[in-house]
Design a protein around this motif. Structure first.
Motif, PDB file in Angstrom:
ATOM      1  N   ILE A  50      42.903  42.662  60.550  1.00 52.00           N
ATOM      2  CA  ILE A  50      41.496  41.700  60.380  1.00 52.00           C
ATOM      3  C   ILE A  50      40.331  42.749  60.144  1.00 52.00           C
ATOM      4  CG2 ILE A  50      39.674  40.306  61.572  1.00 52.00           C
ATOM      5  CD1 ILE A  50      42.333  38.816  62.602  1.00 52.00           C
ATOM      6  N   ILE A  51      40.510  43.840  61.140  1.00 56.03           N
ATOM      7  CA  ILE A  51      39.260  44.624  61.201  1.00 56.03           C
ATOM      8  C   ILE A  51      39.383  45.804  59.956  1.00 56.03           C
ATOM      9  CG2 ILE A  51      38.703  46.959  62.257  1.00 56.03           C
ATOM     10  CD1 ILE A  51      40.006  45.942  65.079  1.00 56.03           C
ATOM     11  N   THR A  52      40.613  45.953  59.161  1.00 53.12           N
ATOM     12  CA  THR A  52      40.633  46.808  58.052  1.00 53.12           C
ATOM     13  C   THR A  52      40.655  45.998  56.672  1.00 53.12           C
ATOM     14  OG1 THR A  52      42.809  47.070  58.401  1.00 53.12           O
ATOM     15  CG2 THR A  52      41.361  48.650  59.481  1.00 53.12           C
ATOM     16  N   LYS A  53      40.816  44.561  56.891  1.00 48.78           N
ATOM     17  CA  LYS A  53      41.291  43.953  55.603  1.00 48.78           C
ATOM     18  C   LYS A  53      39.732  44.062  54.546  1.00 48.78           C
ATOM     19  CE  LYS A  53      41.389  39.246  54.009  1.00 48.78           C
ATOM     20  NZ  LYS A  53      41.110  37.746  54.191  1.00 48.78           N
ATOM     21  N   ARG A  54      40.382  44.254  53.366  1.00 48.13           N
ATOM     22  CA  ARG A  54      39.578  44.261  52.226  1.00 48.13           C
ATOM     23  C   ARG A  54      39.400  42.928  51.404  1.00 48.13           C
ATOM     24  NH1 ARG A  54      44.266  47.585  51.170  1.00 48.13           N
ATOM     25  NH2 ARG A  54      44.895  45.951  49.757  1.00 48.13           N
ATOM     26  N   ASP A  55      38.170  42.873  50.710  1.00 47.21           N
ATOM     27  CA  ASP A  55      38.057  41.666  49.965  1.00 47.21           C
ATOM     28  C   ASP A  55      38.749  41.568  48.788  1.00 47.21           C
ATOM     29  OD1 ASP A  55      36.762  39.517  48.752  1.00 47.21           O
ATOM     30  OD2 ASP A  55      34.727  40.089  48.744  1.00 47.21           O
ATOM     31  N   ASP A  56      39.754  40.859  48.794  1.00 50.71           N
ATOM     32  CA  ASP A  56      40.945  40.554  47.633  1.00 50.71           C
ATOM     33  C   ASP A  56      40.142  40.416  46.303  1.00 50.71           C
ATOM     34  OD1 ASP A  56      42.773  41.483  49.566  1.00 50.71           O
ATOM     35  OD2 ASP A  56      43.419  39.568  49.856  1.00 50.71           O
ATOM     36  N   GLU A  57      39.371  39.481  46.300  1.00 47.68           N
ATOM     37  CA  GLU A  57      38.679  38.869  45.081  1.00 47.68           C
ATOM     38  C   GLU A  57      37.909  40.221  44.608  1.00 47.68           C
ATOM     39  OE1 GLU A  57      35.768  35.721  43.354  1.00 47.68           O
ATOM     40  OE2 GLU A  57      37.399  35.143  44.826  1.00 47.68           O
ATOM     41  N   GLN A  58      37.053  40.882  45.415  1.00 43.07           N
ATOM     42  CA  GLN A  58      36.253  42.157  44.735  1.00 43.07           C
ATOM     43  C   GLN A  58      37.447  43.172  44.444  1.00 43.07           C
ATOM     44  OE1 GLN A  58      33.042  42.024  44.306  1.00 43.07           O
ATOM     45  NE2 GLN A  58      33.207  43.910  43.352  1.00 43.07           N
ATOM     46  N   ASN A 118      46.867  38.698  32.852  1.00 42.32           N
ATOM     47  CA  ASN A 118      48.160  39.145  33.155  1.00 42.32           C
ATOM     48  C   ASN A 118      48.008  40.289  34.064  1.00 42.32           C
ATOM     49  OD1 ASN A 118      49.416  37.403  31.642  1.00 42.32           O
ATOM     50  ND2 ASN A 118      49.539  38.688  29.950  1.00 42.32           N
ATOM     51  N   PHE A 119      47.042  41.093  33.925  1.00 43.53           N
ATOM     52  CA  PHE A 119      46.819  42.350  34.669  1.00 43.53           C
ATOM     53  C   PHE A 119      46.355  41.795  36.024  1.00 43.53           C
ATOM     54  CE2 PHE A 119      44.063  45.158  37.228  1.00 43.53           C
ATOM     55  CZ  PHE A 119      44.662  45.963  37.527  1.00 43.53           C
ATOM     56  N   ILE A 120      45.601  40.746  36.267  1.00 41.68           N
ATOM     57  CA  ILE A 120      45.112  40.294  37.748  1.00 41.68           C
ATOM     58  C   ILE A 120      46.273  39.768  38.425  1.00 41.68           C
ATOM     59  CG2 ILE A 120      43.982  38.635  38.867  1.00 41.68           C
ATOM     60  CD1 ILE A 120      42.022  40.749  37.799  1.00 41.68           C
ATOM     61  N   LYS A 121      47.462  38.914  37.734  1.00 38.11           N
ATOM     62  CA  LYS A 121      48.467  38.358  38.259  1.00 38.11           C
ATOM     63  C   LYS A 121      49.618  39.564  38.772  1.00 38.11           C
ATOM     64  CE  LYS A 121      48.670  34.184  35.390  1.00 38.11           C
ATOM     65  NZ  LYS A 121      49.281  33.413  34.223  1.00 38.11           N
ATOM     66  N   ALA A 122      49.589  40.428  37.955  1.00 39.02           N
ATOM     67  CA  ALA A 122      50.318  41.780  38.365  1.00 39.02           C
ATOM     68  C   ALA A 122      49.857  42.414  39.573  1.00 39.02           C
ATOM     69  CB  ALA A 122      50.496  42.767  37.040  1.00 39.02           C
ATOM     70  N   TYR A 123      48.637  42.496  39.455  1.00 42.86           N
ATOM     71  CA  TYR A 123      47.843  43.356  40.456  1.00 42.86           C
ATOM     72  C   TYR A 123      47.910  42.469  41.682  1.00 42.86           C
ATOM     73  CZ  TYR A 123      44.218  45.742  43.017  1.00 42.86           C
ATOM     74  OH  TYR A 123      43.300  46.687  43.900  1.00 42.86           O
ATOM     75  N   ARG A 124      47.733  41.254  41.820  1.00 43.93           N
ATOM     76  CA  ARG A 124      47.775  40.344  43.000  1.00 43.93           C
ATOM     77  C   ARG A 124      49.276  40.711  43.677  1.00 43.93           C
ATOM     78  NH1 ARG A 124      45.014  35.016  40.555  1.00 43.93           N
ATOM     79  NH2 ARG A 124      43.139  35.650  40.877  1.00 43.93           N
ATOM     80  N   ASN A 125      50.328  40.701  42.757  1.00 41.28           N
ATOM     81  CA  ASN A 125      51.686  40.900  43.115  1.00 41.28           C
ATOM     82  C   ASN A 125      52.001  42.264  44.058  1.00 41.28           C
ATOM     83  OD1 ASN A 125      52.445  38.418  42.552  1.00 41.28           O
ATOM     84  ND2 ASN A 125      53.287  39.048  40.289  1.00 41.28           N
ATOM     85  N   VAL A 126      51.294  43.129  43.419  1.00 43.59           N
ATOM     86  CA  VAL A 126      51.341  44.578  43.930  1.00 43.59           C
ATOM     87  C   VAL A 126      50.565  44.653  45.217  1.00 43.59           C
ATOM     88  CG1 VAL A 126      50.475  47.035  43.397  1.00 43.59           C
ATOM     89  CG2 VAL A 126      51.618  45.770  41.533  1.00 43.59           C
ATOM     90  N   VAL A 127      49.481  44.090  45.093  1.00 43.76           N
ATOM     91  CA  VAL A 127      48.618  44.140  46.362  1.00 43.76           C
ATOM     92  C   VAL A 127      49.530  43.346  47.524  1.00 43.76           C
ATOM     93  CG1 VAL A 127      46.573  43.347  47.563  1.00 43.76           C
ATOM     94  CG2 VAL A 127      46.470  44.674  45.443  1.00 43.76           C
ATOM     95  N   ALA A 128      49.985  42.227  47.242  1.00 44.38           N
ATOM     96  CA  ALA A 128      50.935  41.494  48.242  1.00 44.38           C
ATOM     97  C   ALA A 128      52.115  42.215  48.715  1.00 44.38           C
ATOM     98  CB  ALA A 128      51.397  40.369  47.575  1.00 44.38           C
ATOM     99  N   ARG A 129      52.884  42.933  47.768  1.00 43.12           N
ATOM    100  CA  ARG A 129      53.936  43.757  48.205  1.00 43.12           C
ATOM    101  C   ARG A 129      53.022  44.972  49.300  1.00 43.12           C
ATOM    102  NH1 ARG A 129      55.794  43.337  43.255  1.00 43.12           N
ATOM    103  NH2 ARG A 129      54.916  45.439  42.643  1.00 43.12           N
ATOM    104  N   SER A 130      52.149  45.420  48.772  1.00 37.22           N
ATOM    105  CA  SER A 130      51.455  46.404  49.528  1.00 37.22           C
ATOM    106  C   SER A 130      51.035  46.186  51.110  1.00 37.22           C
ATOM    107  CB  SER A 130      50.070  47.046  48.865  1.00 37.22           C
ATOM    108  OG  SER A 130      49.511  47.940  49.501  1.00 37.22           O
ATOM    109  N   LYS A 131      50.638  44.794  50.952  1.00 35.12           N
ATOM    110  CA  LYS A 131      50.130  44.244  52.548  1.00 35.12           C
ATOM    111  C   LYS A 131      51.511  44.062  53.388  1.00 35.12           C
ATOM    112  CE  LYS A 131      45.772  42.064  51.184  1.00 35.12           C
ATOM    113  NZ  LYS A 131      45.333  40.670  51.060  1.00 35.12           N
ATOM    114  N   GLN A 132      52.567  43.601  52.665  1.00 37.71           N
ATOM    115  CA  GLN A 132      53.589  43.577  53.406  1.00 37.71           C
ATOM    116  C   GLN A 132      54.094  44.963  53.975  1.00 37.71           C
ATOM    117  OE1 GLN A 132      56.464  42.052  50.793  1.00 37.71           O
ATOM    118  NE2 GLN A 132      56.119  39.852  51.486  1.00 37.71           N
TER     119      GLN A 132
END
Length: 182
Positions: free
Chosen positions: A70-78, A137-151
């Protein structure tokens, strides 16, 4: 965070959560420290205070890591728009310099783009395709990459290193298997 700094945090937690089962001995302390030592002291101190302000029961390691997130969370949409901005800029100069532009991208953005060749091909596309289909397509791929990274993000550094070791060993096995099949 050092062991001494973590000791201060544990003392504070034990003052609030007096259950004798909560981090009862040196072995438990060592396990907790191993799972949280990668978090900077200031962040862990704040995460602990956040938990103590609302938590009725002694925290788990996961409870404290959630507060750290929570403290270190980034703004995903930005972050998505910023990532696309970097890719869009790279596309404009990718006809002749795709490899250089690809290497300049941050790791998560590079993973979402895939290869320098993709960047080159996008640079050859018409602008309407870049601004609609490729961006989407890039935004979708980026969301998946970020989701894996967050895990992986919430895991202690020593566990991440072990995962990387296992991945590289598996990759090496795959390379060896491919050579044997030739």
């Amino acid at each position: 965070m050092t062991r001494e700094e973590f000791s201060i945090i544990v003392k504070g937690l034990k003052a609030v959560y007096t259950d004798v089962k909560f981090i009862p001995d040196k072995d438990a302390f060592n396990v907790w420290y191993a799972m949280l030592c990668d978090v900077p002291y200031e962040v862990m101190s704040l995460a602990t205070q956040m938990y103590m302000a609302k938590g009725r029961f002694a925290p788990t390691i996961a409870d404290l890591r959630e507060r750290v997130e929570i403290i270190t969370k980034r703004d995903d949409e930005q972050a998505e728009l910023s990532a696309w901005g970097l890719v869009s800029k790279a596309i404009r100069d990718s006809t002749y310099h795709s490899k250089e532009r690809f290497e300049e991208l941050p790791p998560l953005v590079k993973e979402a783009v895939g290869t320098a060749e993709n960047l080159h091909n996008w640079g050859l596309s018409d602008i309407s395709s870049v601004e609609t289909v490729i961006q989407s397509n890039f935004i979708k791929a980026y969301r998946n990459v970020v989701a894996r990274s967050k895990q992986m993000e919430g895991l202690p550094q020593n566990i991440l290193q072990k995962i990387e070791t296992i991945k590289s060993n598996a990759l090496q096995i795959g390379v060896n298997d491919a050579k044997e099949n030739e």
